[in-house]
Design an enzyme around this catalytic site. Structure first.
Site, PDB file in Angstrom:
ATOM      1  N   GLU A 238       0.793  -1.226   0.000  1.00  9.52           N
ATOM      2  CA  GLU A 238       0.000   0.000   0.000  1.00  9.52           C
ATOM      3  C   GLU A 238       0.828   1.279   0.000  1.00  9.52           C
ATOM      4  O   GLU A 238       0.649   2.173   0.821  1.00  9.52           O
ATOM      5  CB  GLU A 238      -0.985  -0.010   1.188  1.00  9.52           C
ATOM      6  CG  GLU A 238      -2.162   0.952   0.957  1.00  9.52           C
ATOM      7  CD  GLU A 238      -3.311   0.754   1.935  1.00  9.52           C
ATOM      8  OE1 GLU A 238      -3.678  -0.416   2.168  1.00  9.52           O
ATOM      9  OE2 GLU A 238      -3.821   1.745   2.441  1.00  9.52           O
ATOM     10  N   ASN A 246      -9.803   1.104  -0.351  1.00 13.98           N
ATOM     11  CA  ASN A 246     -10.447   1.756   0.783  1.00 13.98           C
ATOM     12  C   ASN A 246     -11.602   2.663   0.364  1.00 13.98           C
ATOM     13  O   ASN A 246     -12.098   3.444   1.177  1.00 13.98           O
ATOM     14  CB  ASN A 246      -9.416   2.568   1.574  1.00 13.98           C
ATOM     15  CG  ASN A 246      -8.383   1.666   2.201  1.00 13.98           C
ATOM     16  OD1 ASN A 246      -8.718   0.620   2.745  1.00 13.98           O
ATOM     17  ND2 ASN A 246      -7.124   2.045   2.092  1.00 13.98           N
ATOM     18  N   HIS A 253     -15.352   3.810   8.324  1.00 16.43           N
ATOM     19  CA  HIS A 253     -14.669   3.635   9.614  1.00 16.43           C
ATOM     20  C   HIS A 253     -15.162   4.650  10.638  1.00 16.43           C
ATOM     21  O   HIS A 253     -15.314   4.329  11.821  1.00 16.43           O
ATOM     22  CB  HIS A 253     -13.155   3.763   9.444  1.00 16.43           C
ATOM     23  CG  HIS A 253     -12.528   2.551   8.815  1.00 16.43           C
ATOM     24  ND1 HIS A 253     -11.321   2.598   8.140  1.00 16.43           N
ATOM     25  CD2 HIS A 253     -12.941   1.261   8.745  1.00 16.43           C
ATOM     26  CE1 HIS A 253     -11.024   1.378   7.694  1.00 16.43           C
ATOM     27  NE2 HIS A 253     -11.991   0.561   8.049  1.00 16.43           N
TER      28      HIS A 253
END
Ligand SMILES: NC(=O)c1ccc[n+]([C@@H]2O[C@H](COP(=O)([O-])OP(=O)(O)OC[C@H]3O[C@@H](n4cnc5c(N)ncnc54)[C@H](O)[C@@H]3O)[C@@H](O)[C@H]2O)c1
Ligand SMILES: [Zn+2]
Length: 371
Positions: A238, A246, A253
């Site tokens: 990443e 994401n 989140h």
């Protein structure tokens, strides 16, 4: 109905096998990896009650003996206590460097068992046998392993690629509809982030897939895993592109944190709502047409999924507090929040250039409907 996707990492390439009936053949699939006919299985109590006998029999069919440890089901198992218990149990089972650990369960067990394998004797190999849709399309592939910390989710861990992944699509049949649809949130994410044709296919096939159509399930898992494999091969740790995975997660989140990581909102549900919000934000910034967020929301609603902030039961904090929670996400680099935005369906990109005021407005508008 058997598919194979190869994750072509140099020196660590592995196959992801996808299809019904794989657990019964687990012995034949795993045997080539073993230096002796013995494996240790980490699982959770729910999966063990439903499917462990079938796995044990599948291994025994090839003369492989197995021992197993079933941990309590749920996110709380991804923590120090169960990790210590797992590693200690693996040592008691005399699992050696040449042996293989089997992770048999959803993303919680996959992340925990993978991390246990990564640190046991400085690293032993492991096989993922993912049993939730989320684990089959996402967490079992790519080598991110770990546990949660009091300070946040997934903050302790290691990159440790599995040696093989067996995604038996039969076992998806025992998931609760809610867990199934939460996993589907990640499936939709793949279409939205990088493949408009996949999203269009899901619009057409999603309802049949949710109703149990096996060919559609296999195809959805194959397509998702292929996309993840391509991204992971380009960017294992990443540094860049992998962050595209994401999409929906910065919003998601924050919503998970706001609901205390409780039953009020499952991870995949937060991702689905987060994708809808990321598209809404992109449209308001003039990056994509307003029809794109409408189409995303229409599909989620069509599938009976949580789509908007209004679909989250109970009170939510105000927009400022949600923005604060977003800023605590681990995707923050040197204090700047990185967003995954989009120029249309299948065209996500990574940016730090997002006016905070606009994020707040999108949340405020969503919360107004919630109130
Ligand atoms: N490593 C990664 O790249 C990655 C990616 C995405 C998510 N994750 C992690 O994955 C976790 C979420 O995964 P999850 O949604 O699979 O959660 P989970 O493992 O808690 O599984 C969800 C529930 O489904 C049950 N279950 C699993 N398989 C079943 C089956 N076949 N039949 C009946 N019940 C079954 C489990 O017992 C559990 O109660 C989170 O901790 C998240 O951080 C990791
Ligand atoms: Zn996710």
């Amino acid at each position: 109905m058997r598919e194979t996707v190869t994750v072509d990492l140099p020196g660590r390439a592995y196959d992801v096998r996808i299809g019904p009936g794989l657990i019964a053949q687990a012995g034949a699939e795993i045997a080539p990896l073993l230096s002796r006919p013995k494996v240790a299985i980490l699982t959770d109590e729910t999966v063990a009650a439903l499917h462990l006998d079938a796995l044990t029999a599948g291994l025994a069919a090839e003369g492989i003996t197995s021992t197993s440890l079933a941990l309590p089901a749920g996110e709380a198992t991804k923590s120090w206590g169960p990790l210590e218990q797992s590693v200690s149990w693996l040592l008691d089972q005399q699992i050696e460097r040449g042996d293989v650990v089997v992770a048999f369960g959803g993303g919680v067990i996959g992340d925990l068992a993978g991390f246990a394998a990564a640190i046991l004797r400085r690293g032993v190999r492991f096989v993922q046998i993912p049993t939730s849709l989320l684990a089959q399309v996402d967490s079992s592939v790519g080598g991110k392993t770990g546990i949660n910390a009091a300070q946040g989710k997934n903050l302790i861990g290691a990159f440790h690629q599995p040696s093989l992944v067996l995604a038996d699509t039969d076992v998806l049949g025992t998931l609760t509809p809610r867990d199934f649809l939460a996993g589907y949130g990640e499936v939709v994410k793949y279409g939205l982030l990088g493949d408009a044709a996949f999203f269009a296919w899901l619009e057409a096939q999603g309802p049949a897939l949710a109703a149990g159509d096996m060919a559609a399930r296999v195809e959805a898992v194959r397509w998702s895993v292929q996309m993840k494999a391509d991204i992971v091969t380009r960017d294992e740790t990443e540094q860049g592109d992998r962050a595209l995975l994401n999409l929906g997660h910065t919003f998601g989140h924050a919503l998970e944190a706001a609901t205390g990581y409780s039953d009020r909102l499952l991870h995949g549900e937060g991702v689905a709502i987060g994708c809808a919000l990321a598209f809404e934000l992109s449209a308001r910034m003039g990056l994509c047409s307003q029809e794109d967020p409408s189409r995303v929301r229409a599909h989620l609603k069509d599938m009976g999924m949580k789509t908007d902030l209004a679909d989250i039961p109970g009170d939510l904090p105000d927009a400022d507090a949600l923005v604060q929670l977003m800023a605590q996400d681990k995707k923050v680099v040197r204090g700047t929040l990185r967003f995954i935005l989009t120029r249309g369906i299948g065209k996500a990109f990574i940016t730090s250039d997002v006016p905070g005021e606009m994020v707040r407005t999108v949340l405020q508008d969503g919360l107004r409907v919630h109130a």
